[in-house]
Design an enzyme around this catalytic site. Structure first.
Site, mmCIF file in Angstrom:
data_model
loop_
_atom_site.group_PDB
_atom_site.id
_atom_site.type_symbol
_atom_site.label_atom_id
_atom_site.label_comp_id
_atom_site.label_asym_id
_atom_site.label_seq_id
_atom_site.Cartn_x
_atom_site.Cartn_y
_atom_site.Cartn_z
ATOM 1 N N CYS A 132 -3.233 -3.146 2.701
ATOM 2 C CA CYS A 132 -2.806 -3.381 3.891
ATOM 3 C C CYS A 132 -1.905 -4.537 4.009
ATOM 4 O O CYS A 132 -0.755 -4.532 4.283
ATOM 5 C CB CYS A 132 -3.589 -3.188 5.127
ATOM 6 S SG CYS A 132 -4.648 -1.609 5.479
ATOM 7 N N LYS A 135 1.227 -4.881 1.923
ATOM 8 C CA LYS A 135 2.179 -3.896 2.297
ATOM 9 C C LYS A 135 2.883 -4.195 3.826
ATOM 10 O O LYS A 135 4.174 -4.245 3.876
ATOM 11 C CB LYS A 135 1.686 -2.267 2.062
ATOM 12 C CG LYS A 135 2.572 -1.520 2.760
ATOM 13 C CD LYS A 135 1.690 0.101 2.950
ATOM 14 C CE LYS A 135 0.448 0.012 3.316
ATOM 15 N NZ LYS A 135 0.311 -0.070 4.723
ATOM 16 N N ARG A 201 -5.356 -2.156 -5.359
ATOM 17 C CA ARG A 201 -3.965 -2.604 -4.920
ATOM 18 C C ARG A 201 -3.711 -4.269 -4.508
ATOM 19 O O ARG A 201 -4.431 -4.688 -3.849
ATOM 20 C CB ARG A 201 -3.624 -1.518 -3.896
ATOM 21 C CG ARG A 201 -3.417 -0.310 -4.359
ATOM 22 C CD ARG A 201 -3.168 0.840 -3.022
ATOM 23 N NE ARG A 201 -4.420 0.948 -2.486
ATOM 24 C CZ ARG A 201 -4.565 1.812 -1.462
ATOM 25 N NH1 ARG A 201 -3.346 2.516 -0.762
ATOM 26 N NH2 ARG A 201 -5.666 2.129 -0.704
#
Length: 302
Positions: A132, A135, A201
């Site tokens: 989150c 991005k 990520r």
């Protein structure tokens, strides 16, 4: 909305933006007991549908914010950008603490007790990652630039966080006493961006471990959930079956993700297993005095 209007001009419908605010590892709990529900639509019929949809949560008196669609989307981006900025702020304070001889954990407690600031997201560390914050901060920056209203604070947050993750390898090398790590073995505890998930990520490990390898180090690591995913992304890292196996023969042990099981290690056993008793705690899991008492050279954040 534009596509459906073009294909079916007679259709009666509404497009609703309903951003989620769920934490990885606690998504079900957050869904059942949210701080708030944000619904973006100006359509009264759609608002009624969404109220019915969320009625089971009304027993908890969950606030439901009805707003325009673009506003609801910006609420999502702004919330994550603010939290990312808060993390980056305390990380910069940690750097200053190290220079002036202050304690960032006491600083965080002292400012976090101010109700206007709050204590959450004031844990200094190696930088934020995950699905989150990276991005959403970049999306907000790009959108703001596109519309001619640049968000300088968030642009700087992104830059500072990227630089911080890369700088952590140098912190490990400083603890060992050399930037030439040829022949050195570094044990790493945790590679996911946070505990209770296997998500890799934008994890800080993706910058830190390759940087240590580039300095010549052999890296061996353990993560309770993330090893399978990480193996595809971290070439040359030797993944071990447990925390103590990752510490065995290591010239330094790096705590990179604050999994609960890393908070209660048998420190005497760890010291016996290691080649040199050097611990670099990038999550401030342990207390410096305790580590020194167990005979470790200990480096933490701030």
């Amino acid at each position: 909305e534009a596509i459906i209007k073009k294909v079916r001009p007679d259709a009666q419908f509404a497009v609703v933006s309903n951003p989620e605010f769920l934490r990885e590892g606690a998504a079900i709990e957050d869904f059942k007991r949210p701080d708030r529900v944000v619904v973006g639509t100006d359509d009264e019929r759609a608002q009624a549908v969404m109220r019915d949809l969320y009625r089971p949560l009304s027993l908890n008196e969950t606030p439901i914010v009805f707003t325009g669609r673009r506003t609801s989307e910006l609420i999502k981006y702004a919330a994550n950008a603010f939290l990312a900025m808060k993390i980056t702020f305390i990380n910069e304070m940690a750097d200053l603490c190290e220079k002036v001889g202050a304690d960032v954990q006491s600083v965080a407690k002292g400012i976090g007790l101010d109700k206007r600031i709050g204590g959450k997201f004031l844990n200094a560390g190696p930088g934020y990652g995950g699905s989150c914050f990276p991005k959403d901060t970049i999306a907000l920056v790009k959108t703001a630039q596109q519309y001619g209203a640049p968000t300088r604070l968030i642009e700087t947050t992104v830059e500072v966080n990227d630089a911080r993750k890369k700088a952590m390898a140098t912190k490990v090398a400083d603890a060992i006493g050399s930037t030439d790590l040829a022949g050195k073995t570094i044990g790493v505890l945790g590679v996911t961006f946070k505990p209770n998930t296997d998500d890799m990520r934008d994890a800080p490990s993706l910058d830190i471990l390759p940087a240590l390898q580039a300095m010549g180090a052999k890296v061996q690591a353990f993560d309770p959930e993330g090893a399978k995913e990480a193996a595809h992304m971290l070439e040359g890292v030797d993944f071990k079956a447990g925390a103590y196996e990752a510490a065995e023969g290591a010239d330094a042990l790096v705590i990179l993700t604050e999994w609960d099981q890393f908070r209660a290690l048998d420190l005497d056993r760890v010291k016996l297993l290691m080649k040199a008793p050097v611990v670099v705690d990038l999550r401030n899991v342990y207390k410096p005095a305790e580590m020194v008492r167990h005979g470790f050279t200990y480096a933490s954040i701030g």
